[in-house]
Design an enzyme around this catalytic site. Structure first.
Site, PDB file in Angstrom:
ATOM      1  N   CYS A 113       0.838  -1.188   0.000  1.00 33.80           N
ATOM      2  CA  CYS A 113       0.000   0.000   0.000  1.00 33.80           C
ATOM      3  C   CYS A 113       0.879   1.245   0.000  1.00 33.80           C
ATOM      4  O   CYS A 113       1.891   1.302   0.707  1.00 33.80           O
ATOM      5  CB  CYS A 113      -0.912   0.020   1.223  1.00 33.80           C
ATOM      6  SG  CYS A 113      -2.018   1.456   1.267  1.00 33.80           S
ATOM      7  N   HIS A 156      -9.332  -2.954  -2.860  1.00 30.45           N
ATOM      8  CA  HIS A 156      -8.297  -2.332  -2.018  1.00 30.45           C
ATOM      9  C   HIS A 156      -8.606  -0.845  -1.826  1.00 30.45           C
ATOM     10  O   HIS A 156      -8.509  -0.312  -0.704  1.00 30.45           O
ATOM     11  CB  HIS A 156      -6.921  -2.541  -2.659  1.00 30.45           C
ATOM     12  CG  HIS A 156      -5.788  -1.899  -1.936  1.00 30.45           C
ATOM     13  ND1 HIS A 156      -4.809  -2.620  -1.283  1.00 30.45           N
ATOM     14  CD2 HIS A 156      -5.455  -0.592  -1.760  1.00 30.45           C
ATOM     15  CE1 HIS A 156      -3.946  -1.780  -0.721  1.00 30.45           C
ATOM     16  NE2 HIS A 156      -4.310  -0.551  -1.001  1.00 30.45           N
ATOM     17  N   GLU A 157      -9.018  -0.185  -2.934  1.00 27.29           N
ATOM     18  CA  GLU A 157      -9.280   1.264  -2.840  1.00 27.29           C
ATOM     19  C   GLU A 157     -10.570   1.568  -2.089  1.00 27.29           C
ATOM     20  O   GLU A 157     -10.607   2.483  -1.259  1.00 27.29           O
ATOM     21  CB  GLU A 157      -9.331   1.887  -4.246  1.00 27.29           C
ATOM     22  CG  GLU A 157      -8.072   1.698  -5.078  1.00 27.29           C
ATOM     23  CD  GLU A 157      -6.787   2.022  -4.333  1.00 27.29           C
ATOM     24  OE1 GLU A 157      -5.768   1.376  -4.630  1.00 27.29           O
ATOM     25  OE2 GLU A 157      -6.789   2.876  -3.432  1.00 27.29           O
ATOM     26  N   HIS A 160     -10.115   1.527   1.538  1.00 21.81           N
ATOM     27  CA  HIS A 160      -9.526   2.756   2.091  1.00 21.81           C
ATOM     28  C   HIS A 160     -10.617   3.751   2.467  1.00 21.81           C
ATOM     29  O   HIS A 160     -10.510   4.474   3.462  1.00 21.81           O
ATOM     30  CB  HIS A 160      -8.594   3.441   1.075  1.00 21.81           C
ATOM     31  CG  HIS A 160      -7.180   2.954   1.095  1.00 21.81           C
ATOM     32  ND1 HIS A 160      -6.370   3.034   2.216  1.00 21.81           N
ATOM     33  CD2 HIS A 160      -6.406   2.414   0.138  1.00 21.81           C
ATOM     34  CE1 HIS A 160      -5.172   2.553   1.930  1.00 21.81           C
ATOM     35  NE2 HIS A 160      -5.175   2.166   0.676  1.00 21.81           N
TER      36      HIS A 160
HETATM   37  C1  LIG Z   1       1.706  -0.187  -3.139  1.00 23.58           C
HETATM   38  C2  LIG Z   1       2.192  -0.393  -4.544  1.00 23.58           C
HETATM   39  C3  LIG Z   1       3.224  -1.501  -4.559  1.00 23.58           C
HETATM   40  C4  LIG Z   1       2.784   0.902  -5.085  1.00 23.58           C
HETATM   41  C5  LIG Z   1       1.013  -0.855  -5.432  1.00 23.58           C
HETATM   42  N1  LIG Z   1       1.461  -1.046  -6.793  1.00 23.58           N
HETATM   43  C6  LIG Z   1       1.441  -2.315  -7.265  1.00 23.58           C
HETATM   44  O1  LIG Z   1       0.970  -3.247  -6.603  1.00 23.58           O
HETATM   45  N2  LIG Z   1       1.996  -2.628  -8.460  1.00 23.58           N
HETATM   46  C7  LIG Z   1       1.835  -2.052  -9.667  1.00 23.58           C
HETATM   47  C8  LIG Z   1       2.085  -0.674  -9.909  1.00 23.58           C
HETATM   48  C9  LIG Z   1       1.890  -0.204 -11.179  1.00 23.58           C
HETATM   49  F1  LIG Z   1       2.078   1.057 -11.442  1.00 23.58           F
HETATM   50  C10 LIG Z   1       1.472  -1.034 -12.198  1.00 23.58           C
HETATM   51  C11 LIG Z   1       1.217  -2.356 -11.895  1.00 23.58           C
HETATM   52  F2  LIG Z   1       0.743  -3.134 -12.862  1.00 23.58           F
HETATM   53  C12 LIG Z   1       1.403  -2.864 -10.661  1.00 23.58           C
HETATM   54  C13 LIG Z   1      -0.151   0.105  -5.452  1.00 23.58           C
HETATM   55  O2  LIG Z   1      -0.098   1.062  -6.222  1.00 23.58           O
HETATM   56  N3  LIG Z   1      -1.225  -0.151  -4.635  1.00 23.58           N
HETATM   57  C14 LIG Z   1      -2.247   0.869  -4.626  1.00 23.58           C
HETATM   58  C15 LIG Z   1      -2.513   1.433  -3.226  1.00 23.58           C
HETATM   59  O3  LIG Z   1      -1.726   1.353  -2.310  1.00 23.58           O
HETATM   60  N4  LIG Z   1      -3.685   2.014  -3.148  1.00 23.58           N
HETATM   61  O4  LIG Z   1      -4.126   2.514  -1.989  1.00 23.58           O
HETATM   62  C16 LIG Z   1      -1.419  -1.355  -3.843  1.00 23.58           C
HETATM   63  C17 LIG Z   1      -2.021  -2.487  -4.698  1.00 23.58           C
HETATM   64  C18 LIG Z   1      -2.093  -3.774  -3.875  1.00 23.58           C
HETATM   65  C19 LIG Z   1      -3.267  -4.519  -4.385  1.00 23.58           C
HETATM   66  C20 LIG Z   1      -4.128  -3.557  -5.123  1.00 23.58           C
HETATM   67  C21 LIG Z   1      -3.458  -2.235  -5.161  1.00 23.58           C
HETATM   68 ZN   LIG Z   2      -3.537   1.307  -0.402  1.00 22.32          ZN
END
Ligand SMILES: CC(C)(C)[C@H](NC(=O)Nc1cc(F)cc(F)c1)C(=O)N(CC(=O)NO)CC1CCCC1
Ligand SMILES: [Zn+2]
Length: 186
Positions: A113, A156-157, A160
């Site tokens: 996250c 996930h969003e 939040h």
């Molecule tokens: C926390 C982080 C590792 C930055 C995560 N990114 C991710 O999982 N990988 C990723 C990033 C890209 F840009 C393109 C791609 F295909 C894969 C993420 O953005 N989130 C979003 C967040 O924290 N929202 O509050 C966490 C993800 C975990 C599962 C769903 C979202």
């Molecule tokens: Zn998150």
């Protein structure tokens, strides 16, 4: 534009509140919020820009993560094959999950996250397919059906917006145990 300094980290109470519903017509502030959140995701997925500004590449961002306790989240799921055609690019306003498949799914690598700096290992079991009701920018109610990775990101969003963080859902007793019928998404 948001940078990592603008992203609220775990421990800040705003991440544990149930956010307020967005009112229509959208205020200028809410329009700017939506634009800035999506801009973060777009820029963070631009390797050169992300490297230059030390951004974590994000696929989703919820308003409480930038300190705004409102029901708004941006999702930008890239398409490996065609960078110009993301799998999902959407701003969810007042989203509610109205249908969860019985089928469960979890990311094989667990979750992380943008607001949680520590790594919390373990599977995060979620619904594999969901139906979301949300408002569009004009305030019209829309329905979105998603499955697999885009569905994981949306859940996930939306979590939040209701004060939940991914690690709340990792089994305390056996983080790497999964119900055998769970779809594991790589
Ligand atoms: C926390 C982080 C590792 C930055 C995560 N990114 C991710 O999982 N990988 C990723 C990033 C890209 F840009 C393109 C791609 F295909 C894969 C993420 O953005 N989130 C979003 C967040 O924290 N929202 O509050 C966490 C993800 C975990 C599962 C769903 C979202
Ligand atoms: Zn998150």
């Amino acid at each position: 534009m948001y940078f990592m300094k603008d992203i609220v980290r775990d421990g800040d109470p705003v991440l544990r509140k149930v956010a307020k519903k967005v009112q229509f017509p959208l205020s200028d502030e809410d329009k700017a919020l939506a634009a800035n959140m999506m801009e973060y995701l777009v820029k963070s997925q631009d390797e050169e820009y992300a490297e230059k500004h030390q951004l974590r590449a994000g696929v989703g961002l919820a308003a409480p993560q930038v300190g705004v306790s409102e029901m708004m989240a941006s999702v930008l799921v890239p398409n490996e094959d065609d960078p110009d055609k993301p799998l999902l690019k959407i701003t969810l306003i007042n989203p509610v999950i109205v249908r969860n498949s019985v089928q469960r799914a979890a990311l094989s690598e667990g979750e992380g996250c943008l607001s949680v700096d520590k790594d919390v290992p373990g599977f995060v079991p979620r619904a594999d397919r969901i139906t979301i009701k949300y408002d569009d920018f004009e305030g019209n109610s829309q329905t979105l059906r998603v499955r697999d990775y885009p569905a994981i990101v949306c859940q996930h969003e939306i979590d939040h917006l209701n004060g939940h963080l991914y690690y709340d859902k990792i089994s305390k007793t056996s983080p790497f145990d999964l119900d055998p019928s769970t779809v594991v998404i790589s």
